[in-house]
Design a protein around this motif. Structure first.
Motif, PDB file in Angstrom:
ATOM      1  N   UNK A   1       0.838  -1.201   0.000  1.00  0.00           N
ATOM      2  CA  UNK A   1       0.000   0.000   0.000  1.00  0.00           C
ATOM      3  C   UNK A   1       0.875   1.255   0.000  1.00  0.00           C
ATOM      4  N   UNK A   2       1.930   1.230   0.803  1.00  0.00           N
ATOM      5  CA  UNK A   2       2.841   2.375   0.870  1.00  0.00           C
ATOM      6  C   UNK A   2       3.596   2.537  -0.449  1.00  0.00           C
ATOM      7  N   UNK A   3       4.011   1.442  -1.041  1.00  0.00           N
ATOM      8  CA  UNK A   3       4.696   1.520  -2.334  1.00  0.00           C
ATOM      9  C   UNK A   3       3.774   2.099  -3.403  1.00  0.00           C
ATOM     10  N   UNK A   4       2.489   1.775  -3.332  1.00  0.00           N
ATOM     11  CA  UNK A   4       1.522   2.349  -4.269  1.00  0.00           C
ATOM     12  C   UNK A   4       1.429   3.866  -4.096  1.00  0.00           C
ATOM     13  N   UNK A   5       1.451   4.324  -2.843  1.00  0.00           N
ATOM     14  CA  UNK A   5       1.409   5.769  -2.585  1.00  0.00           C
ATOM     15  C   UNK A   5       2.656   6.448  -3.138  1.00  0.00           C
ATOM     16  N   UNK A   6       3.808   5.825  -2.933  1.00  0.00           N
ATOM     17  CA  UNK A   6       5.055   6.392  -3.456  1.00  0.00           C
ATOM     18  C   UNK A   6       5.045   6.419  -4.979  1.00  0.00           C
ATOM     19  N   UNK A   7       4.475   5.392  -5.577  1.00  0.00           N
ATOM     20  CA  UNK A   7       4.384   5.317  -7.040  1.00  0.00           C
ATOM     21  C   UNK A   7       3.528   6.459  -7.577  1.00  0.00           C
TER      22      UNK A   7
ATOM     23  N   UNK B   1       5.811   9.572  -7.608  1.00  0.00           N
ATOM     24  CA  UNK B   1       6.751   9.434  -8.733  1.00  0.00           C
ATOM     25  C   UNK B   1       7.179   7.978  -8.797  1.00  0.00           C
ATOM     26  N   UNK B   2       6.834   7.305  -9.857  1.00  0.00           N
ATOM     27  CA  UNK B   2       7.133   5.872  -9.925  1.00  0.00           C
ATOM     28  C   UNK B   2       8.635   5.582  -9.927  1.00  0.00           C
ATOM     29  N   UNK B   3       9.459   6.579 -10.241  1.00  0.00           N
ATOM     30  CA  UNK B   3      10.912   6.396 -10.181  1.00  0.00           C
ATOM     31  C   UNK B   3      11.406   6.176  -8.748  1.00  0.00           C
ATOM     32  N   UNK B   4      10.618   6.583  -7.762  1.00  0.00           N
ATOM     33  CA  UNK B   4      10.983   6.363  -6.357  1.00  0.00           C
ATOM     34  C   UNK B   4      11.145   4.871  -6.089  1.00  0.00           C
ATOM     35  N   UNK B   5      10.292   4.054  -6.696  1.00  0.00           N
ATOM     36  CA  UNK B   5      10.341   2.615  -6.462  1.00  0.00           C
ATOM     37  C   UNK B   5      11.627   1.990  -6.988  1.00  0.00           C
ATOM     38  N   UNK B   6      12.185   2.558  -8.031  1.00  0.00           N
ATOM     39  CA  UNK B   6      13.403   2.024  -8.645  1.00  0.00           C
ATOM     40  C   UNK B   6      14.672   2.619  -8.035  1.00  0.00           C
TER      41      UNK B   6
ATOM     42  N   UNK C   1       6.574  15.946   0.005  1.00  0.00           N
ATOM     43  CA  UNK C   1       6.553  15.295   1.320  1.00  0.00           C
ATOM     44  C   UNK C   1       5.245  15.618   2.037  1.00  0.00           C
ATOM     45  N   UNK C   2       4.803  16.857   1.961  1.00  0.00           N
ATOM     46  CA  UNK C   2       3.539  17.243   2.598  1.00  0.00           C
ATOM     47  C   UNK C   2       2.390  16.444   1.986  1.00  0.00           C
ATOM     48  N   UNK C   3       2.376  16.316   0.669  1.00  0.00           N
ATOM     49  CA  UNK C   3       1.346  15.504   0.000  1.00  0.00           C
ATOM     50  C   UNK C   3       1.431  14.048   0.444  1.00  0.00           C
ATOM     51  N   UNK C   4       2.646  13.524   0.505  1.00  0.00           N
ATOM     52  CA  UNK C   4       2.855  12.138   0.895  1.00  0.00           C
ATOM     53  C   UNK C   4       2.405  11.894   2.334  1.00  0.00           C
ATOM     54  N   UNK C   5       2.740  12.802   3.229  1.00  0.00           N
ATOM     55  CA  UNK C   5       2.323  12.672   4.628  1.00  0.00           C
ATOM     56  C   UNK C   5       0.804  12.614   4.717  1.00  0.00           C
ATOM     57  N   UNK C   6       0.143  13.485   3.993  1.00  0.00           N
ATOM     58  CA  UNK C   6      -1.321  13.501   3.987  1.00  0.00           C
ATOM     59  C   UNK C   6      -1.885  12.183   3.468  1.00  0.00           C
TER      60      UNK C   6
END
Length: 75
Positions: A4-10, A13-18, A35-40
């Motif tokens: 679920x967290x990997x989906x949020x990171x994707x 930016x899907x490059x985060x996963x790589x 980061x603010x968006x991600x935290x939310x």
């Protein structure tokens, strides 16, 4: 939880996963606004509250650091 967290990171930016480096900020994959968006998104997805004291660059430098933070806050 990890998937679920990997989906949020994707979504950010899907490059985060790589990314295998040590600093998502220096790589240009994260910035303070993202980061603010991600935290939310994390707070909503996992029904947790991330206090401002945890919103530090060191906690968001790598996807592993982000996972570690979320796991700690879910305890």
């Amino acid at each position: 939880m990890e998937e679920k967290l990997l989906d949020l990171l994707k979504e950010i930016d899907e490059d985060i996963l790589e990314y295998e480096g040590e600093n998502l900020f220096e790589a240009g994959l994260l910035d303070s606004f993202l980061v603010i968006d991600l935290v939310s998104e994390i707070e909503e997805a996992f029904d947790i509250e991330i206090d401002a004291k945890y919103v530090l660059e060191e906690n968001f430098r790598t996807k592993e650091n982000i996972m570690k933070l979320v796991k700690e806050l879910m305890k």
